[in-house]
Design an enzyme around this catalytic site. Structure first.
Site, PDB file in Angstrom:
ATOM      1  CB  CYS A 112      -0.951   0.002   1.192  1.00  0.00           C
ATOM      2  SG  CYS A 112      -2.105  -1.366   1.159  1.00  0.00           S
ATOM      3  CG  HIS A 245      -3.229   3.696   2.206  1.00  0.00           C
ATOM      4  ND1 HIS A 245      -3.647   3.299   0.968  1.00  0.00           N
ATOM      5  CD2 HIS A 245      -3.249   2.587   2.994  1.00  0.00           C
ATOM      6  CE1 HIS A 245      -3.908   2.006   1.002  1.00  0.00           C
ATOM      7  NE2 HIS A 245      -3.682   1.549   2.214  1.00  0.00           N
ATOM      8  CG  ASN A 275      -6.529  -0.575   1.143  1.00  0.00           C
ATOM      9  OD1 ASN A 275      -5.819  -0.122   0.256  1.00  0.00           O
ATOM     10  ND2 ASN A 275      -6.031  -1.039   2.276  1.00  0.00           N
TER      11      ASN A 275
HETATM   12  O1  UT7 Z   1      -3.742  -0.934   3.632  1.00  0.00           O
HETATM   13  C1  UT7 Z   1      -3.026  -1.710   4.522  1.00  0.00           C
HETATM   14  C2  UT7 Z   1      -3.378  -1.349   5.883  1.00  0.00           C
HETATM   15  N1  UT7 Z   1      -4.579  -2.014   6.299  1.00  0.00           N
HETATM   16  C3  UT7 Z   1      -5.284  -1.447   7.240  1.00  0.00           C
HETATM   17  O2  UT7 Z   1      -4.969  -0.380   7.630  1.00  0.00           O
HETATM   18  C4  UT7 Z   1      -6.456  -2.198   7.804  1.00  0.00           C
HETATM   19  C5  UT7 Z   1      -6.438  -2.000   9.286  1.00  0.00           C
HETATM   20  N2  UT7 Z   1      -7.493  -2.684   9.989  1.00  0.00           N
HETATM   21  C6  UT7 Z   1      -8.792  -2.340   9.926  1.00  0.00           C
HETATM   22  O3  UT7 Z   1      -9.193  -1.525   9.133  1.00  0.00           O
HETATM   23  C7  UT7 Z   1      -9.743  -2.967  10.933  1.00  0.00           C
HETATM   24  O4  UT7 Z   1      -8.996  -3.646  11.918  1.00  0.00           O
HETATM   25  C8  UT7 Z   1     -10.755  -3.952  10.301  1.00  0.00           C
HETATM   26  C9  UT7 Z   1     -11.780  -3.178   9.500  1.00  0.00           C
HETATM   27  C10 UT7 Z   1     -10.044  -4.949   9.445  1.00  0.00           C
HETATM   28  C11 UT7 Z   1     -11.508  -4.705  11.389  1.00  0.00           C
HETATM   29  O5  UT7 Z   1     -12.133  -3.821  12.306  1.00  0.00           O
HETATM   30  P1  UT7 Z   1     -11.967  -4.004  13.880  1.00  0.00           P
HETATM   31  O6  UT7 Z   1     -12.813  -2.999  14.516  1.00  0.00           O
HETATM   32  O7  UT7 Z   1     -10.494  -3.980  14.170  1.00  0.00           O
HETATM   33  O8  UT7 Z   1     -12.599  -5.428  14.142  1.00  0.00           O
HETATM   34  P2  UT7 Z   1     -11.918  -6.781  14.669  1.00  0.00           P
HETATM   35  O9  UT7 Z   1     -10.952  -7.314  13.667  1.00  0.00           O
HETATM   36  O10 UT7 Z   1     -11.423  -6.572  16.062  1.00  0.00           O
HETATM   37  O11 UT7 Z   1     -13.175  -7.723  14.693  1.00  0.00           O
HETATM   38  C12 UT7 Z   1     -14.305  -7.451  15.521  1.00  0.00           C
HETATM   39  C13 UT7 Z   1     -15.386  -8.465  15.221  1.00  0.00           C
HETATM   40  C14 UT7 Z   1     -14.892  -9.899  15.227  1.00  0.00           C
HETATM   41  O12 UT7 Z   1     -15.880 -10.710  15.821  1.00  0.00           O
HETATM   42  P3  UT7 Z   1     -15.761 -11.196  17.342  1.00  0.00           P
HETATM   43  O13 UT7 Z   1     -14.479 -11.979  17.401  1.00  0.00           O
HETATM   44  O14 UT7 Z   1     -15.718  -9.927  18.159  1.00  0.00           O
HETATM   45  O15 UT7 Z   1     -16.978 -12.012  17.535  1.00  0.00           O
HETATM   46  C15 UT7 Z   1     -14.779 -10.262  13.775  1.00  0.00           C
HETATM   47  O16 UT7 Z   1     -14.917 -11.622  13.520  1.00  0.00           O
HETATM   48  O17 UT7 Z   1     -15.926  -8.245  13.913  1.00  0.00           O
HETATM   49  C16 UT7 Z   1     -15.925  -9.487  13.189  1.00  0.00           C
HETATM   50  N3  UT7 Z   1     -15.780  -9.190  11.769  1.00  0.00           N
HETATM   51  C17 UT7 Z   1     -16.819  -8.955  10.957  1.00  0.00           C
HETATM   52  N4  UT7 Z   1     -18.153  -8.927  11.179  1.00  0.00           N
HETATM   53  C18 UT7 Z   1     -18.944  -8.655  10.139  1.00  0.00           C
HETATM   54  C19 UT7 Z   1     -14.630  -9.074  11.047  1.00  0.00           C
HETATM   55  N5  UT7 Z   1     -14.923  -8.792   9.766  1.00  0.00           N
HETATM   56  C20 UT7 Z   1     -16.275  -8.715   9.686  1.00  0.00           C
HETATM   57  C21 UT7 Z   1     -17.169  -8.429   8.644  1.00  0.00           C
HETATM   58  N6  UT7 Z   1     -18.497  -8.417   8.918  1.00  0.00           N
HETATM   59  N7  UT7 Z   1     -16.741  -8.158   7.384  1.00  0.00           N
END
Ligand code: UT7
Length: 318
Positions: A112, A245, A275
């Site tokens: 990225c 980004h 992204n």
């Molecule tokens: O370009 C390269 C750089 N990349 C980034 O900067 C991405 C950085 N990360 C992020 O943007 C965020 O961490 C995400 C959008 C990927 C995830 O958001 P989050 O608030 O950090 O959520 P999490 O990973 O802590 O997950 C929370 C919950 C989980 O469920 P449990 O374990 O709490 O029951 C996940 O399984 O959300 C669940 N989850 C989803 N639920 C519905 C993860 N993806 C999804 C989804 N739909 N698509």
């Protein structure tokens, strides 16, 4: 010599995939995706449409905007992690599409952060007299390396391309004022692709520990912007536009808050593009130039963060 952006252009494939469409493929919802990322939709390359095709279209638009042709370019740099083929470089494929049979072309791979790395290289070459006019392209088809059964990653990315024509001009303070790049390979397992020619002889799929990446991204981006501004001798408060980004609206908002930038100074296209990796910064910048927000003479900070980890920033007088 200063590297000035003489032209800018971008291209998005026609096919749009909405959050609603995704909710039919994996257990997710429009509400979750919008709330956690700000993303509403992403563009997806059609069958037979490759990274070089997107990059070529963006390049043509940047050349048109600059009022020049490929004959006036001496170097093409393509930032991509989704090349058409393992080799030759996507840059040489675009060179051929542009019917450019002189000069040179190569790819930069910093995921990225590729566009920022490419700008660092291009700026150094122009300032040292190694090149006069460089076509710098960020182009990606991340849809081809996503695991479409993994809701934690497949909802986040899209395809697209953006390009700039950088030209060396003799000026005191114009164009790219400073670039600053960083990497730290200790974190490579937090964001990577689980395939490659040497290790698996496959292309592989993107894997990410999203919440870990999130924390590093906010801290490292804010720091690299401060470092870049300090090296340029510019106060962060003097920046007119922040073109980050486009990974997640929450990251954009958190970084802007740390830097005390006003929300209206932040160019955000994440809702419509998601992204697009190395294409995200030139895509967002092109939108803000074309809609009249970024004007000639404005002070613009661009930044990116990605796999490796790699990250970086560039400060420029548009
Ligand atoms: O370009 C390269 C750089 N990349 C980034 O900067 C991405 C950085 N990360 C992020 O943007 C965020 O961490 C995400 C959008 C990927 C995830 O958001 P989050 O608030 O950090 O959520 P999490 O990973 O802590 O997950 C929370 C919950 C989980 O469920 P449990 O374990 O709490 O029951 C996940 O399984 O959300 C669940 N989850 C989803 N639920 C519905 C993860 N993806 C999804 C989804 N739909 N698509």
């Amino acid at each position: 010599m200063r590297a000035v952006i003489r032209g800018i252009g971008s291209f998005l494939p026609a096919d749009i995939m909405t959050n609603e469409d995704l909710s039919k493929r994996v257990e997710t919802s429009d509400e979750w995706i919008q709330e956690r990322t700000g993303i509403r939709q992403r563009h997806i390359a059609s069958e037979g449409q490759y990274t070089s095709d997107l990059g070529y279209e963006a390049a043509k638009r940047a050349l048109d905007d600059a009022g020049i042709s490929a004959a006036d370019i001496d170097l093409i740099i393509v930032a991509t992690s989704t090349p058409d083929l393992t080799f030759p470089s996507t840059a040489t494929i675009i060179q051929e599409k542009l019917e450019m049979h002189h000069g040179a072309a190569f790819d930069v791979q910093a995921v990225c952060s590729g566009f920022i790395y490419g700008m660092h290289v291009a700026n150094s070459l122009i300032r040292s007299g190694g090149a006069k006019r460089i076509l710098l392209i960020g182009a990606e088809t991340f849809s081809r390396i996503l695991d479409w059964t993994d809701r934690g990653t497949c909802v986040l990315f899209g395809d697209g391309a953006g390009a700039v024509v950088l030209e060396g001009v003799e000026a005191e303070e114009a164009g790219v004022l400073q670039t600053f790049i960083r990497s730290d390979g200790r974190h490579r397992d937090m964001l990577y692709v689980d395939g490659g020619p040497s290790r698996t002889q496959t292309v592989g799929h993107l894997r990410m520990l999203g919440n870990q990446v999130f924390k590093h991204a906010v801290t490292d981006i804010a720091q690299v912007i401060r470092d870049c501004a300090e090296q340029a001798g510019v106060a962060v408060a003097d920046i007119d536009w922040f073109v980050p980004h486009q990974a997640n609206q929450r990251i954009l908002t958190a970084v802007a808050k740390r830097l005390k930038l006003r929300p209206e100074q932040v160019i955000s296209t994440v809702a419509y593009h998601a992204n697009t990796s190395a294409a995200s910064v030139p895509l967002a910048m092109d939108c803000a130039v074309k809609d009249g927000r970024i004007k000639r003479g404005d002070l613009v900070m661009i930044e990116a963060f990605g796999g490796g980890f790699t990250w970086g920033a560039a400060l420029l007088r548009y």
